[in-house]
Scaffold this motif. Structure first.
Motif, short mmCIF file in Angstrom:
data_model
loop_
_atom_site.label_atom_id
_atom_site.label_comp_id
_atom_site.label_asym_id
_atom_site.label_seq_id
_atom_site.Cartn_x
_atom_site.Cartn_y
_atom_site.Cartn_z
N ASP A 95 31.29 41.15 34.44
CA ASP A 95 29.98 40.55 34.17
C ASP A 95 29.86 40.24 32.67
O ASP A 95 30.84 40.30 31.92
N GLN A 96 28.64 39.87 32.24
CA GLN A 96 28.41 39.45 30.85
C GLN A 96 28.91 40.49 29.83
O GLN A 96 29.46 40.14 28.79
N THR A 97 28.71 41.76 30.18
CA THR A 97 29.05 42.81 29.21
C THR A 97 30.51 43.23 29.31
O THR A 97 30.94 44.17 28.65
N GLY A 98 31.28 42.57 30.20
CA GLY A 98 32.70 42.91 30.34
C GLY A 98 32.96 44.06 31.28
O GLY A 98 34.09 44.56 31.36
N MET A 99 31.91 44.49 32.01
CA MET A 99 32.11 45.60 32.95
C MET A 99 32.45 45.05 34.33
O MET A 99 31.92 44.02 34.76
N VAL A 100 33.32 45.75 35.03
CA VAL A 100 33.69 45.36 36.40
C VAL A 100 33.31 46.48 37.36
O VAL A 100 33.53 47.65 37.06
N ASN A 101 32.72 46.10 38.50
CA ASN A 101 32.44 47.09 39.54
C ASN A 101 33.71 47.36 40.34
O ASN A 101 34.27 46.44 40.94
N MET A 102 34.15 48.60 40.33
CA MET A 102 35.32 48.96 41.13
C MET A 102 34.84 49.78 42.34
O MET A 102 33.76 50.37 42.29
N PRO A 103 35.62 49.81 43.43
CA PRO A 103 35.17 50.51 44.64
C PRO A 103 34.82 51.97 44.38
O PRO A 103 35.38 52.61 43.49
N ASN A 104 33.88 52.47 45.19
CA ASN A 104 33.42 53.87 45.04
C ASN A 104 34.34 54.83 45.77
O ASN A 104 33.89 55.66 46.55
N ILE A 105 35.62 54.67 45.54
CA ILE A 105 36.61 55.51 46.25
C ILE A 105 37.17 56.54 45.29
O ILE A 105 37.57 56.21 44.18
#
Lengths: 143, 125
Positions: A95-105
């Motif tokens: 996203d804009q801030t450079g963060m990526v959502n990774m799976p909740n595993i």
């Protein structure tokens, strides 16, 4: 099954079936540990199976255990835990801030699940073996 | 000389009935183990001991054919968070005991047959 020589075979095999499916789900979770896309377009969410007991209405008043019919998979649900966020500005899903959502595993959780599944599978196999021994004993009656 | 029922006497009827009960109980225990991870499942047990005791007490072994037991919920184990109260090792040991009981009954009947067989053979030499 018409000939019920070996007791509880269909019950135990239903349990083996669901445990095998559970293993598939766990394998799928681990396989998708880095998947940032799920079927709905969002990040992959951990899947989990919900089991339910099966009872059939056999109308067999002679034998009360005839109603017992093992276990089945009721549903597959997504884990609603929040996704893990990591900093990866180079990632196309960042996203804009450079963060990526990774799976909740959590790999440890999946490993524990896998061990539980294996043990449950083994337990049901042991039941099958005992049931078969019983039928063996019956067949060898009087010898 | 009167020859009574050679093999289908009261004790044989009892042995067969108990073997049948052990088979039925195997169904129940297998179902418990199959549902070891089913949320909200309460342990099931086959209850027939009281009925059996009253039959043995009355001495009317013909009533044994009526004995079929009832499926009851067993809540002695406290339920886990998911409402399930199966303790797997406990079920496994119950099952082993049940299996051994079945084996014992089968062996008892075999011994009975062997006694008869020996008696028949002993005349001929």
């Amino acid at each position: 099954m018409q000939l019920n020589l070996i007791p509880a075979m269909d019950i135990s095999s239903s349990a083996l079936d669901v445990e095998r499916e559970r293993m598939k789900v766990t394998a799928n979770n681990i396989a998708n540990i880095h998947s940032t896309k799920d079927a709905d377009g969002g990040v992959y969410k951990r899947r989990e199976l919900v089991f339910s007991a099966v009872f059939k209405d056999s109308l067999n008043s002679e034998n009360p255990t005839a109603d017992l019919n093992g276990v089945k998979i009721e549903d597959m649900v997504s884990d609603s835990a929040p996704p893990m966020r990591i900093y990866a500005p180079y990632h196309p899903d960042a996203d804009q801030t450079g963060m990526v959502n990774m799976p909740n595993i959590q790999p440890i959780k999946e490993m524990v699940d896998m061990i539980t599944t294996t043990r449950a599978y083994e337990a049901n196999l042991a039941v099958m073996k005992q049931s078969r021994d019983m039928a063996d004993n019956t067949l060898r009656l009087g010898k | 000389m009167q020859v009574g029922p050679l093999m289908n006497d009261e004790s044989a009827t009892m042995l067969f009935k108990m073997m049948q009960m052990a088979m039925d109980r195997q169904n129940v225990l297998a179902n418990n183990i199959a549902n070891a991870d089913t949320p909200g499942y309460t342990r099931k047990e086959l209850s027939f001991q009281e009925q059996l005791a009253s039959i043995v007490k009355s001495g009317d072994y013909k009533e044994l054919s009526e004995l079929k037991g009832a499926l009851v919920d067993d809540k002695t184990n406290p339920a886990r968070l998911d409402g399930n109260n199966i303790v797997l090792p406990k079920e496994m040991s119950e099952m082993t005991q049940n299996s051994m009981l079945h084996k014992l009954l089968a062996r008892a009947y075999t011994t009975k047959v062997n006694i008869l067989r020996d008696a028949i053979r002993s005349g001929g030499g």
